[in-house]
Enzyme design. Sequence first.
Site, mmCIF file in Angstrom:
data_model
loop_
_atom_site.group_PDB
_atom_site.id
_atom_site.type_symbol
_atom_site.label_atom_id
_atom_site.label_comp_id
_atom_site.label_asym_id
_atom_site.label_seq_id
_atom_site.Cartn_x
_atom_site.Cartn_y
_atom_site.Cartn_z
ATOM 1 N N PHE A 186 8.210 -18.041 10.521
ATOM 2 C CA PHE A 186 8.102 -16.683 11.076
ATOM 3 C C PHE A 186 8.374 -16.655 12.583
ATOM 4 C CE2 PHE A 186 6.173 -16.241 7.001
ATOM 5 C CZ PHE A 186 6.403 -14.929 6.625
ATOM 6 N N CYS A 212 3.916 -4.733 2.857
ATOM 7 C CA CYS A 212 2.666 -5.364 3.308
ATOM 8 C C CYS A 212 2.430 -5.266 4.812
ATOM 9 C CB CYS A 212 2.645 -6.834 2.872
ATOM 10 S SG CYS A 212 2.541 -7.052 1.084
ATOM 11 N N ASN A 251 -1.670 -11.544 7.253
ATOM 12 C CA ASN A 251 -0.486 -10.729 7.514
ATOM 13 C C ASN A 251 -0.377 -10.335 8.978
ATOM 14 O OD1 ASN A 251 0.422 -10.881 4.931
ATOM 15 N ND2 ASN A 251 -0.185 -8.823 4.325
ATOM 16 N N GLU A 309 7.525 -11.518 -1.464
ATOM 17 C CA GLU A 309 8.551 -10.906 -2.296
ATOM 18 C C GLU A 309 9.793 -11.786 -2.265
ATOM 19 O OE1 GLU A 309 9.365 -6.734 -2.331
ATOM 20 O OE2 GLU A 309 7.518 -6.281 -1.260
ATOM 21 N N ALA A 321 14.034 -14.441 15.313
ATOM 22 C CA ALA A 321 14.270 -13.120 15.906
ATOM 23 C C ALA A 321 15.174 -12.312 14.987
ATOM 24 C CB ALA A 321 14.911 -13.272 17.276
ATOM 25 N N PHE A 345 -1.422 -13.698 -1.944
ATOM 26 C CA PHE A 345 -0.609 -14.165 -0.827
ATOM 27 C C PHE A 345 0.797 -14.465 -1.342
ATOM 28 C CE2 PHE A 345 -5.007 -15.275 0.187
ATOM 29 C CZ PHE A 345 -5.152 -14.712 1.436
ATOM 30 N N LEU A 346 1.431 -13.453 -1.907
ATOM 31 C CA LEU A 346 2.744 -13.601 -2.528
ATOM 32 C C LEU A 346 3.838 -13.084 -1.606
ATOM 33 C CD1 LEU A 346 1.874 -12.207 -6.087
ATOM 34 C CD2 LEU A 346 1.719 -14.582 -5.286
ATOM 35 N N ARG A 388 11.074 -0.332 1.295
ATOM 36 C CA ARG A 388 9.966 0.228 2.062
ATOM 37 C C ARG A 388 9.986 -0.314 3.489
ATOM 38 N NH1 ARG A 388 5.292 -0.901 -2.339
ATOM 39 N NH2 ARG A 388 6.671 -2.690 -2.673
#
Length: 455
Positions: free
Chosen positions: A260, A271, A219, A159, A263, A156-157, A339
């Site tokens: 989270f 992920c 996720n 970046e 907007a 549960f990392l 990505r």
Amino acid sequence: MKISIIGTGYVGLVTGACLADIGNNVFCLDVDPRKIAILKEGGIPIYEPGLADVVQSNVEAGRLEFSTDIEASVAHGEVQFIAVGTPPDEDGSADLQYVLAAARNIGRYMESFKVVVDKSTVPVGTADKVSAVIREELEKRGRTDLGFSVVSNPEFLKEGAAVDDFMRPDRIVIGVADDENGRTALAAMRKLYSPFNRNHERTRVMDVRSAEFAKYAANAMLATRISFMNELANLADRVGADIESVRQGIGSDPRIGYSFLYAGTGYGGSCFPKDIQALTRIARDNGQTLRVLESVEAVNDEQKTVLTDKVFARFGADLSGRSFALWGLAFKPNTDDMREAPSRVVIGALLRAGARIVAHDPIAVTETRRVLALDFADAPVLLDQITYAKDPMTALEGADALVIVTEWKAYHSPNIERLKSTMKSPIVFDGRNLYEPAVMKAGGVTYHGIGRNSV
């Protein structure tokens, strides 16, 4: 403890370095000799704040080594972490070929009991496949007397904060089998993670399939919150509400919280996109449709075009002769990961409309050049229209507008007077809502945010 890490990508390298940092003897394996050569020479093939120092100090201390020797890797670790990539297959499912290849090598060379840990993000049921492959190899060798147990220990990392996340985890999920080998494996995992549980117990023990599911579920929830707020932001633009005020209004509810709920231009990275696709594929394979998650993915795909839609609404569909400064390329700050980065969609739309771009990012320019060469393989000449600036203000020179895609700290407090004097026209399209519309307006800047009173 002696630990082997199979795969020196993002998860494997962070896991190996951090486990070495708490005193374990860690052997990191990778089949890519180029990557191992870089690591042995003191380089780091990925950008992650703080990771280089942890790697270097533990290599110097003799607790961390890198190799392409598969047999030596299997012999080294009583615990074997599989931390290889699980890229999306053509149908959206996770490609397990690298995971199963690692498992096959363990079965081929093991000579004693092994705890095999699935650290890669894998679909529910992968541990069973890993077990079957190892068992098959042991049967070929006539060594069915050798015991092993496959454990699910998802990462549960985040970046950009991975080292801190690993060293100060909010939870450690361990999925084990309910048998004698599983209990032996659990004892080993508890011993390995005991330094992280001294202040309070962070370990959550469950069955293997639940642990595999937990990673995807986490996720999926975070991605859902992002798409939810983006849909509300788009509506806020239409009705004249300020999504930042809305965020504060609902985030103060402890049942919701603030995390989270920002907007923006959508999520990216390695992920969320692939895990949402994989989970919806798992559901379809089991006769179920995850309608919420299918909508989450659709909303996110559309959100990546919202910023350029605002540009086209202002300047028209033909941007020939227009120049845009673009701040931020990586999918998020403190990484060079491109990505599924929203910037790729923004750049693609602007260049194909005839615009010129002067881009800035503190870290991700080299990686951007690589991925754009792939994105524009059908029209490489368009890449002549994008250049890269060494600092944010230089990118603004003569620009018709500034487009902000990634919320790097360097962009949070610009000199508005200098911004106005440097640009051809002081127009800002802020894809991360870094600035207050009233402040920008008072400074003479035309400001377009996401969901910030755009009626």
